[in-house]
Design a protein around this motif. Sequence first.
Motif, short mmCIF file in Angstrom:
data_model
loop_
_atom_site.label_atom_id
_atom_site.label_comp_id
_atom_site.label_asym_id
_atom_site.label_seq_id
_atom_site.Cartn_x
_atom_site.Cartn_y
_atom_site.Cartn_z
N LYS A 88 -2.43 -7.11 4.62
CA LYS A 88 -1.15 -7.05 3.64
C LYS A 88 -1.41 -8.35 2.93
O LYS A 88 -0.88 -8.55 1.78
CB LYS A 88 0.10 -6.57 4.31
CG LYS A 88 0.02 -5.42 5.06
CD LYS A 88 0.20 -4.11 4.32
CE LYS A 88 0.08 -3.07 5.11
NZ LYS A 88 -0.19 -1.59 4.38
N ALA A 129 -11.62 0.58 10.39
CA ALA A 129 -10.73 0.19 8.98
C ALA A 129 -9.85 -0.89 9.45
O ALA A 129 -9.37 -0.94 10.48
CB ALA A 129 -9.91 1.41 8.47
N SER A 136 -5.63 -2.53 12.21
CA SER A 136 -6.94 -1.80 12.23
C SER A 136 -6.98 -0.39 13.01
O SER A 136 -6.05 -0.12 13.77
CB SER A 136 -7.88 -2.57 12.64
OG SER A 136 -7.68 -2.84 13.92
N SER A 163 -9.80 -2.38 3.17
CA SER A 163 -9.25 -2.03 1.72
C SER A 163 -7.88 -2.70 1.38
O SER A 163 -7.36 -3.12 2.65
CB SER A 163 -9.01 -0.72 1.56
OG SER A 163 -8.09 0.07 2.57
N TRP A 164 -7.33 -2.80 0.36
CA TRP A 164 -6.06 -3.49 0.09
C TRP A 164 -5.30 -2.65 -0.99
O TRP A 164 -5.69 -1.71 -1.70
CB TRP A 164 -6.30 -4.63 -0.43
CG TRP A 164 -7.01 -4.77 -1.88
CD1 TRP A 164 -8.18 -4.63 -1.98
CD2 TRP A 164 -6.33 -5.18 -3.10
NE1 TRP A 164 -8.47 -4.78 -3.34
CE2 TRP A 164 -7.28 -5.14 -4.20
CE3 TRP A 164 -5.23 -5.44 -3.44
CZ2 TRP A 164 -7.26 -5.56 -5.44
CZ3 TRP A 164 -4.82 -5.59 -4.95
CH2 TRP A 164 -5.82 -5.79 -5.84
N ALA A 168 0.85 -1.24 0.00
CA ALA A 168 -0.02 -0.10 0.21
C ALA A 168 0.99 1.14 -0.01
O ALA A 168 0.44 2.37 -0.46
CB ALA A 168 -0.87 0.04 1.22
N TYR A 172 -6.54 -3.08 7.33
CA TYR A 172 -5.56 -2.92 6.32
C TYR A 172 -4.75 -4.19 6.29
O TYR A 172 -3.67 -4.32 6.60
CB TYR A 172 -4.65 -1.80 6.87
CG TYR A 172 -5.49 -0.48 7.03
CD1 TYR A 172 -5.33 0.12 8.41
CD2 TYR A 172 -5.89 0.25 5.93
CE1 TYR A 172 -6.03 1.39 8.43
CE2 TYR A 172 -6.67 1.52 6.14
CZ TYR A 172 -6.55 2.09 7.52
OH TYR A 172 -7.30 3.35 7.76
N ARG A 204 -6.76 5.74 5.01
CA ARG A 204 -6.06 6.32 6.01
C ARG A 204 -6.41 7.74 6.29
O ARG A 204 -6.65 8.32 7.21
CB ARG A 204 -4.48 5.87 6.21
CG ARG A 204 -4.37 4.45 6.31
CD ARG A 204 -2.81 4.51 6.51
NE ARG A 204 -2.38 3.01 6.46
CZ ARG A 204 -2.43 2.24 7.57
NH1 ARG A 204 -2.65 2.68 8.98
NH2 ARG A 204 -1.76 0.96 7.61
N GLN A 226 -5.39 2.08 0.41
CA GLN A 226 -5.43 2.02 2.07
C GLN A 226 -4.96 3.50 2.33
O GLN A 226 -5.36 3.92 3.30
CB GLN A 226 -4.54 1.00 2.58
CG GLN A 226 -5.01 -0.46 2.34
CD GLN A 226 -4.15 -1.46 3.06
OE1 GLN A 226 -3.03 -1.26 3.59
NE2 GLN A 226 -4.80 -2.76 3.39
N CYS A 227 -4.10 4.08 1.34
CA CYS A 227 -3.50 5.25 1.73
C CYS A 227 -4.86 6.28 1.75
O CYS A 227 -4.87 7.37 2.72
CB CYS A 227 -2.55 5.86 0.93
SG CYS A 227 -1.15 4.76 0.92
#
Length: 572
Positions: free
Chosen positions: A504, A500, A464, A476-477, A338, A502, A485, A481-482
């Motif tokens: 990987k 949220a 999270s 999100s992936w 991400a 995140y 965030r 994700q940015c």
Amino acid sequence: MAKDIVVRIGGEGGEGVISTGDMLARSSARAGLEVLTSKTFPAEIKGGYAMYQFRVSAEKILSHGDTFNIFVAFNKEAYEVNKGQLRPGTVLVYDGPGGDIEPEPIEGVIQYQIPMTRISKVDLGSPISKNMVALGAVVELFSFPMESLKELVSNKFKRKGEDVVNVNIKALDSGAEYVRSNIKKTDIFYVQPQKSGQDSIILSGNEAIGLGALVAGCSFFSCYPITPATEIANWLAKYLPKANGVVVQAEDEIASLGQVIGASFAGVKAMTGTSGPGLDLMVELLGFASMSELPIVIADVQRGGPSTGLPTKSEQADLFLAAKGGHGDFPRIVLAAATIEDCFYLTVEAFNLAERYQIPVILLSDGALASRTEKIKRPDLSKIRIVNREAYSGNGEYQRYAVTETGISPISVPGQAGGRYMATGLEHSETSAPKYSSDYHEKMTEKRFRKIATIEDEFPEPESEGDEDGDLGIISWGLTQCAVREAMKECADRGLRVRALYPKLIFPVPVKAIQRFASTVKKVLVPELNYQGQFAELLTTHAGVNAIRFNLYGGLPFTPAQIREKITEVIK
Ligand code: COA
């Protein structure tokens, strides 16, 4: 200094838009500022609309921002594409008189006219230096550090000869002088160098993947050049030989993965870098690597698809291919980066997983992340865990595919005494001899999949954030994700009960973490840069989580604003 400033530069491909933005971004990073860039350009070498955007701040930056504060327009097309985003408080720096832009006056928009074409073409007789005139003007207008820029310009163009360096330095000075003599600054934007205590490095996503491979101990890299993955090979071609490694350009993607598998069979850590069309071609050999249980790493830098699609645009649409592509049932692992730091650390992790599980690992990145440049904390190599494959000890009778509790069998290298075996795509017995009986196919298939049966427990828990129990949970992936965030920051300020997650590790789907997260929220939202909602589909299939899908597929990454708007809409 404004909390952060977003500068966007637009012009024609071949006019040096990318170089201009890159040098401004790097000089800001050298001045101790946080920098994050994004760029988009046409598939043509010359012509078409090229754009470079960078965000600069004294604080950590999460995304490339919603829109710009300052827009530098080299030509009419760039102005037309972006004029809709000019709003009170923004600044337009454009080429004129003598350029092709006649901007409409917009209430509250500050306009600075700089004769970029006249100064470069007429005064200096060097039309290509137009971008450096613009750069000089921008430096003077917004206080970017001129000296480090001059150094960057000299380094960038020294391979083109001293004359090119000199005329460009002249162009820089002319642009700055024009502003000093003709422009009265009326905007609030300027950059202020910061004392950054952090020992940092500036890397693009693709360069970070290259560095990750080097640190992981990769010593063989083969690929066929393909946009937007080629910079990985360019970077490794420069540095891997210094670490006694080898970089090969094969005749196509099938050959390059074949070479990578051969190198792994020979006992070294090996990798290839490609994009969607290349991964399509590699799928048959992906099955071979999984069947013969040889550790390999594939970096897939996703672009707009299908087929040749949009080579220089971004999408997150290779997930089905990475997770499920190929005939027959065979295990593989899929990770998704991400951030620039992820590109580095997840590449190392991809090698660790490939070595540990003797399996193909696909690291997904995308065009926007690949060409993004960011300043990151210099990795402390002493703290990075490196895993090597379980090697055959040389003692006792050797069964390459011994059926073990974990499914993992010790692996020998060619020529190792007593370690002879055949790496084969044929179904095989413990000794690697071909074996086609049903009981053996069942036993060996279960063995291969058993290797990753507990990977979720052995992989770091996904991060999270947000309220313990929320009205909405966002999963999100990748690069998306940015934007999530950054949107989450504002949700907290607005008191919205949003969580949220995140992940990987994308495949095998981290089912337990997903289900645990989903059980703490009323609704789940999955924003993805693809049409079919590929990750949302995998979450339904593998974790029984039915998410609200938010899909964009225009080739450009999500902005925080798009996520914020969707959150508001869904929560309502
Ligand atoms: N003086 C001299 N040379 C200059 C200059 C100046 N003031 N400003 C720029 N240049 C040179 C750059 O060095 C670069 O040359 P190089 O590649 O030899 O380094 C060239 O002009 C282009 O400048 P750059 O700033 O890198 O790009 P741009 O903004 O002009 O956009 C691209 C051109 C990037 C869009 C184009 O080159 C490109 O790569 N297109 C994509 C191709 C692709 O991937 N297609 C898909 C195939 S499937």
